[in-house]
Design an enzyme around this catalytic site. Sequence first.
Site, PDB file in Angstrom:
ATOM      1  N   ASP A 101       0.782  -1.240   0.000  1.00  0.00           N
ATOM      2  CA  ASP A 101       0.000   0.000   0.000  1.00  0.00           C
ATOM      3  C   ASP A 101       0.813   1.290   0.000  1.00  0.00           C
ATOM      4  O   ASP A 101       0.328   2.338   0.406  1.00  0.00           O
ATOM      5  CB  ASP A 101      -0.904  -0.003   1.242  1.00  0.00           C
ATOM      6  CG  ASP A 101      -0.095  -0.238   2.520  1.00  0.00           C
ATOM      7  OD1 ASP A 101       1.111   0.057   2.502  1.00  0.00           O
ATOM      8  OD2 ASP A 101      -0.672  -0.710   3.510  1.00  0.00           O
ATOM      9  N   GLU A 136      -0.257  -9.146  -0.877  1.00  0.00           N
ATOM     10  CA  GLU A 136      -0.822  -8.544   0.346  1.00  0.00           C
ATOM     11  C   GLU A 136      -2.042  -7.678  -0.006  1.00  0.00           C
ATOM     12  O   GLU A 136      -2.169  -6.514   0.376  1.00  0.00           O
ATOM     13  CB  GLU A 136       0.204  -7.731   1.138  1.00  0.00           C
ATOM     14  CG  GLU A 136      -0.198  -7.486   2.589  1.00  0.00           C
ATOM     15  CD  GLU A 136       0.834  -6.674   3.366  1.00  0.00           C
ATOM     16  OE1 GLU A 136       0.780  -5.431   3.359  1.00  0.00           O
ATOM     17  OE2 GLU A 136       1.719  -7.305   3.987  1.00  0.00           O
ATOM     18  N   GLU A 148      -2.056   5.237   2.790  1.00  0.00           N
ATOM     19  CA  GLU A 148      -2.010   3.806   2.418  1.00  0.00           C
ATOM     20  C   GLU A 148      -3.387   3.201   2.128  1.00  0.00           C
ATOM     21  O   GLU A 148      -3.514   2.347   1.256  1.00  0.00           O
ATOM     22  CB  GLU A 148      -1.306   3.013   3.513  1.00  0.00           C
ATOM     23  CG  GLU A 148       0.199   3.274   3.633  1.00  0.00           C
ATOM     24  CD  GLU A 148       0.541   4.482   4.492  1.00  0.00           C
ATOM     25  OE1 GLU A 148      -0.400   5.185   4.966  1.00  0.00           O
ATOM     26  OE2 GLU A 148       1.740   4.746   4.686  1.00  0.00           O
ATOM     27  N   HIS A 153       6.555   5.592  12.650  1.00  0.00           N
ATOM     28  CA  HIS A 153       6.841   6.361  11.438  1.00  0.00           C
ATOM     29  C   HIS A 153       5.593   6.824  10.699  1.00  0.00           C
ATOM     30  O   HIS A 153       5.698   7.599   9.747  1.00  0.00           O
ATOM     31  CB  HIS A 153       7.687   5.527  10.465  1.00  0.00           C
ATOM     32  CG  HIS A 153       6.931   4.405   9.841  1.00  0.00           C
ATOM     33  ND1 HIS A 153       6.137   4.570   8.723  1.00  0.00           N
ATOM     34  CD2 HIS A 153       6.798   3.105  10.172  1.00  0.00           C
ATOM     35  CE1 HIS A 153       5.577   3.412   8.405  1.00  0.00           C
ATOM     36  NE2 HIS A 153       5.958   2.516   9.271  1.00  0.00           N
ATOM     37  N   ARG A 160       2.694   8.502   8.831  1.00  0.00           N
ATOM     38  CA  ARG A 160       2.515   9.892   8.427  1.00  0.00           C
ATOM     39  C   ARG A 160       1.474  10.610   9.284  1.00  0.00           C
ATOM     40  O   ARG A 160       1.675  11.751   9.702  1.00  0.00           O
ATOM     41  CB  ARG A 160       2.086   9.904   6.955  1.00  0.00           C
ATOM     42  CG  ARG A 160       2.340  11.152   6.187  1.00  0.00           C
ATOM     43  CD  ARG A 160       2.125  10.864   4.713  1.00  0.00           C
ATOM     44  NE  ARG A 160       3.330  10.333   4.100  1.00  0.00           N
ATOM     45  CZ  ARG A 160       4.198  11.070   3.413  1.00  0.00           C
ATOM     46  NH1 ARG A 160       3.970  12.344   3.222  1.00  0.00           N
ATOM     47  NH2 ARG A 160       5.271  10.523   2.884  1.00  0.00           N
ATOM     48  N   HIS A 166      13.407   5.587  12.437  1.00  0.00           N
ATOM     49  CA  HIS A 166      13.217   5.782  10.990  1.00  0.00           C
ATOM     50  C   HIS A 166      13.963   7.046  10.553  1.00  0.00           C
ATOM     51  O   HIS A 166      14.007   8.026  11.303  1.00  0.00           O
ATOM     52  CB  HIS A 166      11.703   5.930  10.750  1.00  0.00           C
ATOM     53  CG  HIS A 166      11.281   5.918   9.312  1.00  0.00           C
ATOM     54  ND1 HIS A 166      11.491   6.980   8.475  1.00  0.00           N
ATOM     55  CD2 HIS A 166      10.641   4.979   8.577  1.00  0.00           C
ATOM     56  CE1 HIS A 166      11.006   6.696   7.274  1.00  0.00           C
ATOM     57  NE2 HIS A 166      10.474   5.475   7.313  1.00  0.00           N
TER      58      HIS A 166
HETATM   59  C1  UD1 Z   1       6.814   4.844   3.521  1.00  0.00           C
HETATM   60  C2  UD1 Z   1       5.405   4.450   3.105  1.00  0.00           C
HETATM   61  C3  UD1 Z   1       4.685   3.753   4.236  1.00  0.00           C
HETATM   62  C4  UD1 Z   1       5.518   2.617   4.789  1.00  0.00           C
HETATM   63  C5  UD1 Z   1       6.900   3.120   5.138  1.00  0.00           C
HETATM   64  C6  UD1 Z   1       7.767   1.978   5.578  1.00  0.00           C
HETATM   65  C7  UD1 Z   1       4.279   5.961   1.561  1.00  0.00           C
HETATM   66  C8  UD1 Z   1       3.462   7.175   1.401  1.00  0.00           C
HETATM   67  N1  UD1 Z   1       4.652   5.668   2.800  1.00  0.00           N
HETATM   68  O1  UD1 Z   1       6.705   5.812   4.559  1.00  0.00           O
HETATM   69  O2  UD1 Z   1       3.455   3.234   3.756  1.00  0.00           O
HETATM   70  O3  UD1 Z   1       4.872   2.134   5.942  1.00  0.00           O
HETATM   71  O4  UD1 Z   1       7.502   3.708   3.988  1.00  0.00           O
HETATM   72  O5  UD1 Z   1       8.918   2.415   6.225  1.00  0.00           O
HETATM   73  O6  UD1 Z   1       4.585   5.297   0.601  1.00  0.00           O
HETATM   74  N2  UD1 Z   1      14.011   8.615   4.185  1.00  0.00           N
HETATM   75  C9  UD1 Z   1      15.379   8.578   4.185  1.00  0.00           C
HETATM   76  N3  UD1 Z   1      16.013   7.385   3.972  1.00  0.00           N
HETATM   77  C10 UD1 Z   1      15.337   6.233   3.721  1.00  0.00           C
HETATM   78  C11 UD1 Z   1      13.948   6.286   3.738  1.00  0.00           C
HETATM   79  C12 UD1 Z   1      13.287   7.486   3.958  1.00  0.00           C
HETATM   80  O7  UD1 Z   1      16.028   9.597   4.391  1.00  0.00           O
HETATM   81  O8  UD1 Z   1      15.960   5.164   3.522  1.00  0.00           O
HETATM   82  C13 UD1 Z   1      13.310   9.896   4.395  1.00  0.00           C
HETATM   83  C14 UD1 Z   1      12.747  10.420   3.072  1.00  0.00           C
HETATM   84  O9  UD1 Z   1      13.616  11.236   2.405  1.00  0.00           O
HETATM   85  C15 UD1 Z   1      11.550  11.213   3.505  1.00  0.00           C
HETATM   86  C16 UD1 Z   1      11.109  10.519   4.774  1.00  0.00           C
HETATM   87  O10 UD1 Z   1      12.168   9.676   5.196  1.00  0.00           O
HETATM   88  O11 UD1 Z   1      11.880  12.529   3.807  1.00  0.00           O
HETATM   89  C17 UD1 Z   1       9.845   9.749   4.540  1.00  0.00           C
HETATM   90  O12 UD1 Z   1      10.020   8.775   3.503  1.00  0.00           O
HETATM   91  P1  UD1 Z   1       8.765   8.293   2.603  1.00  0.00           P
HETATM   92  O13 UD1 Z   1       9.210   7.156   1.758  1.00  0.00           O
HETATM   93  O14 UD1 Z   1       8.177   9.454   1.920  1.00  0.00           O
HETATM   94  O15 UD1 Z   1       7.717   7.826   3.637  1.00  0.00           O
HETATM   95  P2  UD1 Z   1       7.857   6.838   4.878  1.00  0.00           P
HETATM   96  O16 UD1 Z   1       7.408   7.575   6.085  1.00  0.00           O
HETATM   97  O17 UD1 Z   1       9.167   6.178   4.865  1.00  0.00           O
HETATM   98  N1  UDP Z   2      12.285  -3.393  10.455  1.00  0.00           N
HETATM   99  C1  UDP Z   2      13.667  -3.469  10.229  1.00  0.00           C
HETATM  100  N2  UDP Z   2      14.492  -2.641  10.918  1.00  0.00           N
HETATM  101  C2  UDP Z   2      14.044  -1.733  11.809  1.00  0.00           C
HETATM  102  C3  UDP Z   2      12.642  -1.631  12.025  1.00  0.00           C
HETATM  103  C4  UDP Z   2      11.798  -2.474  11.314  1.00  0.00           C
HETATM  104  O1  UDP Z   2      14.130  -4.294   9.438  1.00  0.00           O
HETATM  105  O2  UDP Z   2      14.859  -1.024  12.418  1.00  0.00           O
HETATM  106  C5  UDP Z   2      11.395  -4.279   9.684  1.00  0.00           C
HETATM  107  C6  UDP Z   2      10.307  -5.006  10.435  1.00  0.00           C
HETATM  108  O3  UDP Z   2      10.742  -6.265  10.919  1.00  0.00           O
HETATM  109  C7  UDP Z   2       9.210  -5.172   9.389  1.00  0.00           C
HETATM  110  C8  UDP Z   2       9.397  -3.931   8.527  1.00  0.00           C
HETATM  111  O4  UDP Z   2      10.704  -3.446   8.770  1.00  0.00           O
HETATM  112  O5  UDP Z   2       9.466  -6.294   8.580  1.00  0.00           O
HETATM  113  C9  UDP Z   2       8.366  -2.899   8.881  1.00  0.00           C
HETATM  114  O6  UDP Z   2       8.692  -1.717   8.241  1.00  0.00           O
HETATM  115  P1  UDP Z   2       8.010  -0.348   8.595  1.00  0.00           P
HETATM  116  O7  UDP Z   2       7.525  -0.374   9.990  1.00  0.00           O
HETATM  117  O8  UDP Z   2       8.985   0.707   8.205  1.00  0.00           O
HETATM  118  O9  UDP Z   2       6.806  -0.280   7.553  1.00  0.00           O
HETATM  119  P2  UDP Z   2       5.304  -0.806   7.578  1.00  0.00           P
HETATM  120  O10 UDP Z   2       5.320  -2.264   7.831  1.00  0.00           O
HETATM  121  O11 UDP Z   2       4.582  -0.016   8.614  1.00  0.00           O
HETATM  122  O12 UDP Z   2       4.795  -0.471   6.215  1.00  0.00           O
END
Ligand code: UD1
Ligand code: UDP
Length: 364
Positions: free
Chosen positions: A96, A118, A132, A205, A207, A238
């Site tokens: 999602d 999923e 999502e 994490h 939003r 995160h």
């Molecule tokens: C995204 C997904 C969310 C998922 C999550 C898993 C969307 C809208 N959200 O949220 O569904 O649960 O990933 O973790 O698709 N960033 C970094 N380095 C990284 C990753 C992210 O710096 O490796 C920063 C990005 O630049 C951004 C912020 O984190 O500023 C948020 O990243 P983004 O992918 O937009 O959304 P997530 O909150 O990670």
């Molecule tokens: N996870 C990881 N390292 C971390 C925190 C989480 O590998 O420091 C793994 C966790 O076991 C799960 C996945 O990341 O498999 C969940 O990711 P996240 O919570 O970022 O996203 P969501 O599942 O909410 O989309």
Amino acid sequence: MKTILLVFGTRPEAIKMCPLVNELKDRRGIRPMVCVTGQHDDMLSRVLDTFSVTPDFDLAVMKPEQSLFDVTALILERLRPVLGSVKPDVALVHGDTTTTFAAALACFYERIPVGHVEAGLRTWRTDCPYPEEFNRQAVSIISRYNFAPTEQAKLNLLREGRDPVTVYVTGNTAIDALRATVRADYTHPELDWASGSRLALITAHRRENLGEPMRQMFRAIRRVVDEHPDVKAIFPVHPNPAVRAAAGDILAGHERIHVIEPLDVLDFHNFMSRSHIILTDSGGIQEEAPSLGKPVLVLRSVTERPEGVAAGALRLVGTQERSVYREFTRLLDEPGAYEAMARTTAPYGDGHASRRIADVLCGL
Ligand code: UD1
Ligand code: UDP
């Protein structure tokens, strides 16, 4: 030979798609190809390394402070030529995220059949989780093959009028990943630090939780740790700067709370298996923890994963300081309440979901 293109871009998608990539590599008649969008960078590449998956394409879309517009627009633009050159028989997306939605939309525009791994999770509230819930509903409109992790997810899809012959109940590939990572002889310096204490593992994490909700939940956690000298907490934080700021302000600097960098998935799964309790707003962790017998306080007011709540392993506690404080305290102070949650159940599958999905794809 059928070409299956798997498209994913964030950490959790990678954790749940890599077992499927590796399963498909072993199947005759299938040529799996991987396109990562790079919505996440470092967190994504570490998962790929763990599962020894080398992408065929990397759209490298991530930028600091990226918006939903940035991610969606860049994926649409950059995936188009990949679809044009690969011409897959089926494209698989997962879950999602914005990657999921934008990739499915690109396939729809190119008339490429989409398989949704999923599929069928629902809260029926497009504000929660945001964005999502919209993404997953929108992808269901487009998908030709729906791989639902549970019977409940299948029912959700049927309720929306999806054709039953397009829905396959497979279990969740998250549990496949877990089978490959948890080890009895695992050690880590952070676990040595926590040894002898009850370990609370924390992640956050979402939003819709950024800002005041997150600050409230962190304040509650700090107060509870303060009041329980035998509790230590580890928070792999995160990379989102908004999460880092709140964690830095409220949780960092406490002698029994370690705010650390995100853990590799192998480490995180083993941390989960050694923890006493998990507090999280994550989706994937709600699926993994029940298989490890670890109680989860879900820092949200609704969940698309009701199976774990029904099994007694997950409890929704919202984000308000008062409710998080109350439920965290109760679980630490009342052994009966803890024992009732700490039972190993498998509402999300037996660890063979990838095999079932691959069987379906081979039979197409
Ligand atoms: C995204 C997904 C969310 C998922 C999550 C898993 C969307 C809208 N959200 O949220 O569904 O649960 O990933 O973790 O698709 N960033 C970094 N380095 C990284 C990753 C992210 O710096 O490796 C920063 C990005 O630049 C951004 C912020 O984190 O500023 C948020 O990243 P983004 O992918 O937009 O959304 P997530 O909150 O990670
Ligand atoms: N996870 C990881 N390292 C971390 C925190 C989480 O590998 O420091 C793994 C966790 O076991 C799960 C996945 O990341 O498999 C969940 O990711 P996240 O919570 O970022 O996203 P969501 O599942 O909410 O989309």
